[in-house]
Motif scaffolding. Structure first.
Motif, PDB file in Angstrom:
ATOM      1  N   MET A  93      34.113  47.786  93.239  1.00 22.85           N
ATOM      2  CA  MET A  93      32.913  47.759  94.087  1.00 22.85           C
ATOM      3  C   MET A  93      32.524  46.314  94.462  1.00 22.85           C
ATOM      4  O   MET A  93      33.314  45.419  94.321  1.00 22.85           O
ATOM      5  N   ILE A  94      31.328  46.199  95.011  1.00 19.13           N
ATOM      6  CA  ILE A  94      30.957  44.969  95.718  1.00 19.13           C
ATOM      7  C   ILE A  94      29.745  44.287  95.053  1.00 19.13           C
ATOM      8  O   ILE A  94      29.172  44.797  94.102  1.00 19.13           O
ATOM      9  N   GLY A  95      29.375  43.160  95.604  1.00 15.17           N
ATOM     10  CA  GLY A  95      28.178  42.466  95.119  1.00 15.17           C
ATOM     11  C   GLY A  95      28.445  41.627  93.897  1.00 15.17           C
ATOM     12  O   GLY A  95      29.578  41.530  93.413  1.00 15.17           O
ATOM     13  N   TYR A  96      27.386  40.993  93.404  1.00 21.59           N
ATOM     14  CA  TYR A  96      27.451  40.265  92.127  1.00 21.59           C
ATOM     15  C   TYR A  96      26.251  40.721  91.316  1.00 21.59           C
ATOM     16  O   TYR A  96      25.286  40.010  91.116  1.00 21.59           O
ATOM     17  N   HIS A  97      26.379  41.972  90.863  1.00 21.26           N
ATOM     18  CA  HIS A  97      25.232  42.663  90.287  1.00 21.26           C
ATOM     19  C   HIS A  97      25.021  42.407  88.805  1.00 21.26           C
ATOM     20  O   HIS A  97      24.179  43.061  88.194  1.00 21.26           O
ATOM     21  N   ALA A  98      25.783  41.478  88.243  1.00 24.09           N
ATOM     22  CA  ALA A  98      25.339  40.947  86.956  1.00 24.09           C
ATOM     23  C   ALA A  98      24.023  40.204  87.172  1.00 24.09           C
ATOM     24  O   ALA A  98      23.181  40.133  86.275  1.00 24.09           O
ATOM     25  N   VAL A  99      23.859  39.671  88.387  1.00 21.59           N
ATOM     26  CA  VAL A  99      22.661  38.883  88.705  1.00 21.59           C
ATOM     27  C   VAL A  99      21.365  39.678  88.510  1.00 21.59           C
ATOM     28  O   VAL A  99      20.457  39.205  87.808  1.00 21.59           O
ATOM     29  N   PRO A 100      21.206  40.863  89.111  1.00 23.90           N
ATOM     30  CA  PRO A 100      19.942  41.576  88.854  1.00 23.90           C
ATOM     31  C   PRO A 100      19.730  41.922  87.386  1.00 23.90           C
ATOM     32  O   PRO A 100      18.584  41.973  86.929  1.00 23.90           O
ATOM     33  N   VAL A 101      20.811  42.136  86.629  1.00 19.38           N
ATOM     34  CA  VAL A 101      20.643  42.455  85.199  1.00 19.38           C
ATOM     35  C   VAL A 101      20.140  41.223  84.447  1.00 19.38           C
ATOM     36  O   VAL A 101      19.190  41.297  83.667  1.00 19.38           O
ATOM     37  N   ILE A 102      20.778  40.102  84.708  1.00 20.79           N
ATOM     38  CA  ILE A 102      20.403  38.868  83.996  1.00 20.79           C
ATOM     39  C   ILE A 102      18.989  38.436  84.404  1.00 20.79           C
ATOM     40  O   ILE A 102      18.156  38.094  83.558  1.00 20.79           O
ATOM     41  N   THR A 103      18.716  38.470  85.702  1.00 19.64           N
ATOM     42  CA  THR A 103      17.401  38.014  86.149  1.00 19.64           C
ATOM     43  C   THR A 103      16.306  38.998  85.744  1.00 19.64           C
ATOM     44  O   THR A 103      15.177  38.584  85.462  1.00 19.64           O
ATOM     45  N   ASP A 104      16.634  40.281  85.691  1.00 20.38           N
ATOM     46  CA  ASP A 104      15.661  41.266  85.180  1.00 20.38           C
ATOM     47  C   ASP A 104      15.247  40.905  83.751  1.00 20.38           C
ATOM     48  O   ASP A 104      14.067  40.952  83.403  1.00 20.38           O
ATOM     49  N   ALA A 105      16.246  40.519  82.952  1.00 16.47           N
ATOM     50  CA  ALA A 105      15.951  40.128  81.566  1.00 16.47           C
ATOM     51  C   ALA A 105      15.096  38.861  81.542  1.00 16.47           C
ATOM     52  O   ALA A 105      14.130  38.756  80.778  1.00 16.47           O
ATOM     53  N   ILE A 106      15.434  37.888  82.406  1.00 20.91           N
ATOM     54  CA  ILE A 106      14.669  36.638  82.430  1.00 20.91           C
ATOM     55  C   ILE A 106      13.242  36.891  82.904  1.00 20.91           C
ATOM     56  O   ILE A 106      12.271  36.470  82.260  1.00 20.91           O
ATOM     57  N   VAL A 107      13.117  37.601  84.014  1.00 18.86           N
ATOM     58  CA  VAL A 107      11.792  37.840  84.595  1.00 18.86           C
ATOM     59  C   VAL A 107      10.902  38.614  83.632  1.00 18.86           C
ATOM     60  O   VAL A 107       9.699  38.342  83.530  1.00 18.86           O
ATOM     61  N   LYS A 108      11.504  39.540  82.899  1.00 17.91           N
ATOM     62  CA  LYS A 108      10.705  40.364  81.997  1.00 17.91           C
ATOM     63  C   LYS A 108      10.573  39.746  80.611  1.00 17.91           C
ATOM     64  O   LYS A 108      10.124  40.396  79.668  1.00 17.91           O
ATOM     65  N   GLY A 109      10.995  38.506  80.474  1.00 19.70           N
ATOM     66  CA  GLY A 109      10.767  37.796  79.211  1.00 19.70           C
ATOM     67  C   GLY A 109      11.683  38.210  78.084  1.00 19.70           C
ATOM     68  O   GLY A 109      11.363  37.994  76.916  1.00 19.70           O
ATOM     69  N   ASN A 110      12.798  38.793  78.436  1.00 18.76           N
ATOM     70  CA  ASN A 110      13.753  39.222  77.396  1.00 18.76           C
ATOM     71  C   ASN A 110      14.994  38.337  77.460  1.00 18.76           C
ATOM     72  O   ASN A 110      16.087  38.793  77.755  1.00 18.76           O
ATOM     73  N   ALA A 111      14.794  37.066  77.176  1.00 26.20           N
ATOM     74  CA  ALA A 111      15.893  36.110  77.329  1.00 26.20           C
ATOM     75  C   ALA A 111      16.078  35.248  76.085  1.00 26.20           C
ATOM     76  O   ALA A 111      15.811  34.044  76.097  1.00 26.20           O
ATOM     77  N   PRO A 112      16.586  35.846  74.983  1.00 23.48           N
ATOM     78  CA  PRO A 112      16.872  35.036  73.793  1.00 23.48           C
ATOM     79  C   PRO A 112      18.192  34.281  73.960  1.00 23.48           C
ATOM     80  O   PRO A 112      19.016  34.254  73.057  1.00 23.48           O
ATOM     81  N   PHE A 113      18.417  33.766  75.169  1.00 22.53           N
ATOM     82  CA  PHE A 113      19.625  32.990  75.455  1.00 22.53           C
ATOM     83  C   PHE A 113      19.182  31.829  76.333  1.00 22.53           C
ATOM     84  O   PHE A 113      18.004  31.724  76.689  1.00 22.53           O
ATOM     85  N   ASP A 114      20.094  30.954  76.686  1.00 23.41           N
ATOM     86  CA  ASP A 114      19.751  29.795  77.496  1.00 23.41           C
ATOM     87  C   ASP A 114      19.535  30.259  78.936  1.00 23.41           C
ATOM     88  O   ASP A 114      20.482  30.423  79.702  1.00 23.41           O
ATOM     89  N   ALA A 115      18.295  30.479  79.302  1.00 28.18           N
ATOM     90  CA  ALA A 115      17.989  31.093  80.589  1.00 28.18           C
ATOM     91  C   ALA A 115      18.366  30.185  81.754  1.00 28.18           C
ATOM     92  O   ALA A 115      18.812  30.647  82.802  1.00 28.18           O
ATOM     93  N   GLN A 116      18.205  28.886  81.576  1.00 27.06           N
ATOM     94  CA  GLN A 116      18.574  27.945  82.651  1.00 27.06           C
ATOM     95  C   GLN A 116      20.080  28.025  82.902  1.00 27.06           C
ATOM     96  O   GLN A 116      20.534  28.050  84.051  1.00 27.06           O
TER      97      GLN A 116
END
Lengths: 764, 764
Positions: free
Chosen positions: A434-457
């Motif tokens: 399939m198409i797109g780079y949809h890891a992006v919405p998953v990762i950013t969803d975690a960052i935006v919702k404050g669920n980022a126990p990883f290096d967000a930058q």
């Protein structure tokens, strides 16, 4: 008894404050039906697995070849999960299965117990007696979470399966038999074809332990799966056959008879058999541990995770794991079918992504090297599907796991010499599906919702790098022109729309992380959906390099119209990041509502169904395609019009039509849990139209009440007053007693805990 | 400058007391000629390697296929080491080569620098211009230990090679060229055939680093070799082609152009190219690190072992290593040719077994799992050849290495699900080449001679278990009948004789370790040679299961006569454990001497040479076959008769006839150093007729003096008074001044240090 500590640990680890909150929880496991979706196009598997388990031990009812007479065999599509409910025979039980995919792989290490003279070929569905396969009847079949049972008629063997995360357990109850066999077929596999096996390797370590691996070139290009197989009873004798057309180079091995009782085997197409004599009712138990690392890893997994032989205790432990996971949401309804649909959906949503790591923390990376991780490494990221609702669901009620999944994606990125986040992460491979780079919405969803126990930058940098690759799938042109030109890259409209959404997600994370340059760049790119909208006809439409819209265009067709798994009617709604903007562009509220209404009510001519194997009447309502993903958010778009009640009505129409607790109860491929996650959200009364927005659109709850038991220790309770099948309209919704002015709910409101009360009505 | 610490370490580690003992040592490296044996049947390679190195970086002059039109191509036999001196073209430089084998494998990762338009096929010897290969002339060729140079005429490139243990270094001096390329051909290999490649995998990590692996099914059944390749200059662009007849499954990869600048490659038959522009005289340097573990392992080897780019320093360090190893024996002779023969033999004896372990101690085991060892793990154990003289030589002057080799064999045993010591250990594989269980004489030789820094009891158990396998190659019958019956297992006489010797070795170790039951059992088995001796005809002869000798029998023929790589004339002498018993059985001193005399003087009809590719006139003296191993001890058997002077005379005849410092200077396959080890011992004046006996038979030294610099810090000096080419007879021999009554020398006498003085004479 060995499993008691495990059980106790499971029961003690999570939710200590739970009993105080909602009292004892009933057995939810009994509502989850693994057979749902095994008929027609659900592509689920009925076998035994624990939540997100590495092992999916399940019956395969046919071993259709990808090729027939040198050509693609379309029937292979039905067997993505190895099992079709209509079939009358079982070939055997293999240890890895995707759930709900539309393409496939896996089916590793097929085991079949037999009686009578040894037969090493699988036979055919018409003539099972000519091979090792067996007839079976659904009356003898039991499929529960972490447990499967069936009677193998031709061999008079009762087969039972259960599993831990990394180990599949088989219990075979034999008749009296002078000749009983366990067959281990390394040539078997799902979506198999003659050259798929690259190499197979088996060592008989002693009279009851076998190790080995299977290396394949399939959907995953370079995949090796390792095993360690232990028998409760020593075999009397064993043997091997290599079915490779090209004989493996024999060299000085030629002087040994390697076909019988020879413990070191290797070749392209191995089948092994192990011989026993059995008394009536004698049980032979097998434990098959997997590893992506090595046979030593598989053996360590076996010893750590399943040291004993108590099948029933393993089954109980597996079901206890399911009870724990399912009870993250406790729903209330007087109707059993509601709970069956809900927990079956929860079950399917919790099958993948799957653990891909040994007990010692080692796993095989995309670079084929062995890596070590303190977090849990996952694979099977069908991201084009799952970014929409499955990952938002996990981010909500499984945030620790979802963060580990994000870390797995970031590890994939680190290991990629292309410097790409995963598109479809597949057992230390990228399969590019399939198409797109949809890891992006998953990762950013975690960052935006404050669920980022990883290096967000760093995670944001990975998103940005991925989104800037000139070489990737029309992305260079997209960056230069503002859209993907159809003459340069097919499915160009779908790509443009999805890139634009992913770009918007990057902008959201950049804002949260204080990166205004990134935010600005990607906010601008997020507007690119406008570049493929043809205002003259009111549809998204393929555009060419010269700026013109392509002349040939049929907004109903899915065939070569610039879209993938959807037509222009569905895809034209794909601007989840800005429904208001889309409505304005499409002519305002009235014209937009008319488009939506038509979508759900028009009649789609039959000819369009012939175009795509993936789109069938099962998954269609009017021209709304629920069986595929691009319009999954569509019913919720009424919320941005003056008629949000239509969202409520459409959702309550879709739910019972597309989800039933029967084998044919899924309206399309479950797609690694996306279809089921849609159910879970919608049944609760809200849906993540735009992941990474931090907001949900309200719909119409299908349950009477539900308690979300969050990992932060809080609970969020949903109640639907005056709930009934007819009372689909939300008269009012109150959050902690306060009337909601808009049909939206913030993620933070849920995290804060509290109560959302819907008052339902049968009329507006 | 980075290499100075390495050099210093090398110079400081060994032999601190040496200077006091014999004064400064001349440059010995210049006497060792890697080109010796590259013509005709020596099967040596001329390229760059350090002692026992993992990398053997060497030119391949042809890529003959094992198959031609579906049939075995006998010409492949000439290319066991990839190079034939008569050839006029070089295909490229590959990184792994066996030295002196009669079957082969390897030739991994062929690199070829080219100029002009890209050609990705190798071309042919007749038409090199049609491919990437190049003409060359020996006048431009320099081959030294750890250094090789040649001019590639067609591309006007000077190629230079050097190596560390795990890294090969290439320095290519280009002409001015707009188009210059480095080709990396993963389809190339030695003893190649169409299906040999199982899989290949390449990642372009950045503009100057490439990693990958090649997995083959050849002489080693399941072999994977990993690499990390670094360029001193970034490439401008690169590309890949997959030459697999069966196209690898493409799946969703199909939408990418993977042929150009696409960094993730996998398939069955990959060729890669890397493009440069070069100025006149520009040097591009490459470093290719290997690993049997992983590409991460290869990269770690690269970084640890060869961090810099100073080719000349690496060459100096490599030659310093050679100087250190060669100076373990310092010979004196007024004739340069003596030193050339001696140090060329030392050089060839120190090529294998080869290190098979990464710098971090990890290595791939026979079970394909990754293991960790504190000792150095070795592979390439051609034991049927090397147990005779090579391992006794190492046990004497490289005891630490030899003990590590024994530990590697014991690890192989531990990892074998067959519970077998290695027969031919081959890169984490057993290739089963040849007969016997000749790890036993190597291990027991170490035990008997007190060189056992391992669990000797456990090692003995491994020997015993190995020697008791019913299933192995006639061994069950051997144990039941006392001989291998020819009707059950071919080469039965050779097997019987060699099993009996190996069994005797077990008995010797058992006596040393105080295991009388084992000693008794295997002392009895050691007598089994008697069971295949046919006293009526005076030859060892194949016997059948019914006890009768086989009727059809030709003691001159090697073809299906019960022997392998030898005829009855040679093999009938194979009772190294009991020459006295053999002599008695063969009719006593006079008849036995007559047999030996005939062996060396009779004329062997031409027809016998057609029977075996491995036996040629080159390696024959009369009917004595020096080019193969079974009679390597034969010349020394006169020591057990009343005519030991004939040993002296025969040895001095064999030495110059079979060893010359020229490309055609080896009388047969060097067989991983066995032929050369024979030279080293014989030139020093003694030979280990029966390893594990603790005793050497004296011959006739060919040098004027030699100093053995032992690892225990002592030196053992040999002097030959009145030495000359004519003075081949030993008038007397004195050990530390004391006349030796018998022509034998104990191992302990050497270890104690001291002096052995031969007084030579031209007549008896």
């Amino acid at each position: 008894m060995k499993h008691l500590p495990l059980l106790a640990a499971l029961l003690l680890t999570a939710f200590p404050s739970f009993a105080q909150t909602i009292g004892p929880i009933e057995n939810l496991v009994r509502y989850a039906h693994p057979l749902v979706g095994t008929q027609r196009m659900g592509h689920t598997f009925p076998g035994a697995t624990v939540p997100f388990g590495m092992v999916q031990l399940s019956p395969d009812t046919d071993t259709i070849s990808y090729e027939q007479n040198g050509k693609y065999n379309p029937k292979v599509y039905e067997y993505c999960a190895g099992y079709q409910y209509e079939d009358k025979t079982i070939v055997g039980f293999s240890h890895t299965h995707f759930s709900g995919t539309g393409h496939s792989d896996l089916g590793d290490f097929l085991i079949m117990p037999t009686t009578g003279p040894l037969q090493l070929n699988p036979g055919t569905a018409d003539q099972p007696e000519k091979g090792y396969r067996s007839r079976f009847a659904h009356q003898t079949e039991v499929a529960e979470p972490a447990y499967y049972k069936v009677q193998l008629q031709d061999h008079e063997i009762r087969a039972e399966l259960t599993a831990t995360t990394r180990v599949g357990m088989h219990r075979y109850t034999f008749p009296q038999a002078e000749q009983a066999h366990i067959i281990l077929d390394l040539t078997a596999g799902i979506y198999n074809y003659p050259d798929k096996n690259v190499w197979t390797f088996v060592r008989v370590e002693n009279d009851s332990l076998v190790t080995g691996y299977r290396q394949t070139n399939g959907w995953a290009r370079t995949r090796t799966e390792y095993f360690a197989l232990q028998f409760s009873k020593p075999f009397k004798s064993y043997g091997a056959r290599n079915y490779a057309k090209k004989q493996a180079y024999r060299g000085f091995w030629g002087r040994f008879d390697q076909t019988q009782n020879f413990p070191e085997q290797a070749g392209e197409q191995l089948r092994m058999y192990f011989d026993f004599s059995t008394t009536a009712g004698e049980q032979v138990t097998l434990k098959m541990a997997l590893s992506g690392v090595s046979t030593a890893g598989a053996l360590a997994n076996l010893r750590a995770e399943l040291p004993g032989w108590d099948f029933d205790a393993v089954k109980r432990a597996g079901q206890a794991q399911w009870q724990q996971e399912l009870s993250r949401i406790v729903v209330e309804s007087p109707n059993k079918v509601d709970k069956e649909n809900f927990y079956t959906a929860m079950y399917h949503a919790f099958l993948s992504p799957t653990v891909y790591q040994d007990v010692d923390g080692q796993y095989r990376g995309l670079d084929q090297n062995i890596h070590q991780s303190k977090t849990t490494n996952y694979t099977t990221f069908s991201l084009w599907d799952t970014y929409r609702a499955l990952h938002p669901l996990l981010n909500l009620i499984q945030p620790a796991r979802d963060a580990d999944m994000v870390q797995s994606m970031l590890a994939h990125y680190e290991q990629s010499s292309l410097h790409m986040l995963p598109v479809w992460s597949h057992y230390a491979n990228e399969n590019w599906c399939m198409i797109g780079y949809h890891a992006v919405p998953v990762i950013t969803d975690a960052i935006v919702k404050g669920n980022a126990p990883f290096d967000a930058q760093k995670a944001l940098d990975a998103c940005v790098t991925t989104a800037r690759h000139q070489w990737y799938d029309g992305l260079g042109e997209y960056m230069r022109l503002g859209y993907v030109p159809e003459d340069k890259s097919g499915s160009s409209v779908s790509k443009t729309l999805e890139y634009a959404f992913d770009d918007w997600c990057i902008a959201q994370a950049a804002r949260k992380l204080g990166r205004p340059d990134i935010e600005q760049e990607f906010s601008k790119r997020a507007q690119n959906w406008q570049n493929v909208y043809d205002a003259r006809i009111g549809f998204m439409r393929p555009r060419l390099s010269d700026g013109s819209f392509r002349k040939e265009f049929d907004p109903l067709s899915t065939n070569n119209q610039g879209f993938i798994e959807g037509n222009a009617w569905n895809y034209s709604l794909y601007v989840p990041q800005d429904p208001a903007g889309l409505i304005a562009r499409m002519g305002g509220n009235k014209r937009f509502v008319a488009h939506l209404d038509s979508l759900f009510t028009m009649h789609l001519p039959d000819k369009f169904f012939a175009e795509t194997e993936d789109i069938t009447r099962d998954g269609i309502i009017g021209n709304y395609v629920h069986g595929n993903e691009p319009a999954h958010h569509a019913a919720y778009l009424y919320n941005w019009t003056d008629q949000p009640w239509k969202t409520q009505q459409r959702v309550r129409m879709i739910l019972p039509k597309m989800y039933r607790p029967t084998p044919d109860g899924l309206g399309g491929n479950d797609d690694c849990g996306q279809m089921s996650a849609w159910y879970v959200f919608s049944a609760l009364g809200f849906y993540p139209v735009a992941p990474a927005s931090g907001e949900y659109a309200l719909g119409s709850p299908a349950i009477h009440a539900a308690t979300l038991r969050l990992e932060n220790g809080k609970t969020f309770r949903i109640r639907a007053k005056n709930q009934s099948a007819k009372n689909v309209y939300v008269k009012e919704a109150r959050l902690n007693g306060k009337l909601l002015a808009r049909p939206f709910l913030s993620h933070q409101a849920i995290l804060d805990g509290g109560e959302l009360v819907f008052t339902m009505a049968g009329k507006l």
